[in-house]
Write a protein that holds these residues in place. Structure first.
Motif, PDB file in Angstrom:
ATOM      1  N   SER A  94       1.355   8.797   5.368  1.00  0.00           N
ATOM      2  CA  SER A  94       1.805   8.973   6.745  1.00  0.00           C
ATOM      3  C   SER A  94       1.147   7.955   7.671  1.00  0.00           C
ATOM      4  O   SER A  94       1.791   7.393   8.562  1.00  0.00           O
ATOM      5  N   SER A  95      -0.137   7.702   7.436  1.00  0.00           N
ATOM      6  CA  SER A  95      -0.864   6.719   8.239  1.00  0.00           C
ATOM      7  C   SER A  95      -0.285   5.323   8.043  1.00  0.00           C
ATOM      8  O   SER A  95      -0.103   4.564   9.002  1.00  0.00           O
ATOM      9  N   VAL A  96       0.031   4.994   6.797  1.00  0.00           N
ATOM     10  CA  VAL A  96       0.608   3.681   6.495  1.00  0.00           C
ATOM     11  C   VAL A  96       1.985   3.534   7.131  1.00  0.00           C
ATOM     12  O   VAL A  96       2.314   2.495   7.717  1.00  0.00           O
ATOM     13  N   LEU A 149       0.831  -1.204   0.000  1.00  0.00           N
ATOM     14  CA  LEU A 149       0.000   0.000   0.000  1.00  0.00           C
ATOM     15  C   LEU A 149       0.865   1.254   0.000  1.00  0.00           C
ATOM     16  O   LEU A 149       0.563   2.237  -0.690  1.00  0.00           O
ATOM     17  N   GLN A 150       1.949   1.214   0.751  1.00  0.00           N
ATOM     18  CA  GLN A 150       2.880   2.345   0.784  1.00  0.00           C
ATOM     19  C   GLN A 150       3.449   2.620  -0.613  1.00  0.00           C
ATOM     20  O   GLN A 150       3.537   3.778  -1.046  1.00  0.00           O
ATOM     21  N   LYS A 151       3.807   1.566  -1.325  1.00  0.00           N
ATOM     22  CA  LYS A 151       4.340   1.714  -2.686  1.00  0.00           C
ATOM     23  C   LYS A 151       3.283   2.301  -3.624  1.00  0.00           C
ATOM     24  O   LYS A 151       3.598   3.112  -4.496  1.00  0.00           O
ATOM     25  N   ILE A 152       2.037   1.887  -3.439  1.00  0.00           N
ATOM     26  CA  ILE A 152       0.956   2.400  -4.287  1.00  0.00           C
ATOM     27  C   ILE A 152       0.763   3.894  -4.069  1.00  0.00           C
ATOM     28  O   ILE A 152       0.616   4.666  -5.024  1.00  0.00           O
ATOM     29  N   PHE A 153       0.784   4.332  -2.813  1.00  0.00           N
ATOM     30  CA  PHE A 153       0.623   5.761  -2.529  1.00  0.00           C
ATOM     31  C   PHE A 153       1.772   6.572  -3.128  1.00  0.00           C
ATOM     32  O   PHE A 153       1.565   7.668  -3.650  1.00  0.00           O
ATOM     33  N   ARG A 154       2.976   6.030  -3.049  1.00  0.00           N
ATOM     34  CA  ARG A 154       4.123   6.731  -3.631  1.00  0.00           C
ATOM     35  C   ARG A 154       4.008   6.792  -5.150  1.00  0.00           C
ATOM     36  O   ARG A 154       4.390   7.788  -5.775  1.00  0.00           O
TER      37      ARG A 154
END
Length: 202
Positions: free
Chosen positions: A171-173, A145-150
């Protein structure tokens, strides 16, 4: 979310969140493992959903909240089976990152491997293995999920969410990933996340 979309991820996420929040304070290990399995399966579905990527502020933002609930359940399991490092209370990484006590109490039950009933130490080892495996699964969801947001932050398409929304979501992730990493260090499971970025530099 697109009104013409058939995506049911948000509804599924809300249903699971409701079930997790309605779990009784005293809960069995089997119930915990089942809930975590459902969260992981839901997370996989959300990450693969093209409609969710168009509106990440809906289904995506529920995943860290669900992961946090799983972490609270894992904490209860580890307390019940005395799974922790003896010197965890003096670890600087743990002291620097305060975590609330679990809101759940896990009921200890007889543990069997096939037809053989395990003793206390064997049960703790088996449960630790199960907890570690499931922690890694949920952490895998968070890192993806972090990679997707980036990736979305670099997207210039018409469906790109606002920068402020993406920053808040990422930030939440990141906070959830760090909580998982700290907890996994406490029970001596390698999360693959560096908690000492400065002291570990060569």
């Amino acid at each position: 979310m697109d009104p013409d979309s058939n995506c049911q991820c948000s509804m599924s996420g809300l249903q699971i969140m409701t079930e997790v929040r309605n779990v009784q304070p005293v809960v069995e290990l089997g119930t915990i493992l089942d809930l975590v399995r459902r969260v992981y399966t839901h997370g996989q579905e959300v990450l693969k959903c093209k409609d969710c990527r168009k509106s990440p502020h809906s289904s995506f933002v529920m995943l860290p909240a669900l992961a946090e609930q799983c972490l609270s359940l894992f904490e209860a399991v580890c307390l019940a089976y005395s799974i922790t490092r003896t010197n965890a209370l003096f670890d600087p990484a743990v002291l620097a990152f305060e975590q609330p006590l679990s809101q759940f109490i896990c009921m200890r039950s007889k543990t069997q491997l096939g037809q053989m009933e395990l003793d206390e130490k064997e049960s703790a080892l088996l449960v630790k293995t199960l907890v570690g495996r499931n922690l890694m699964k949920i952490l895998e969801i968070m890192k993806t999920l972090q990679k997707i947001f980036r990736s979305l932050a670099k997207d210039t398409g018409p469906h790109r969410p606002g920068p402020a929304t993406l920053r808040a979501c990422e930030s939440s992730v990141e906070a959830t990933i760090r909580r998982f990493a700290v907890f996994m260090e406490q029970i001596e499971i390698d999360s693959g996340t560096n908690l000492h970025p400065i002291t570990n530099r060569v």
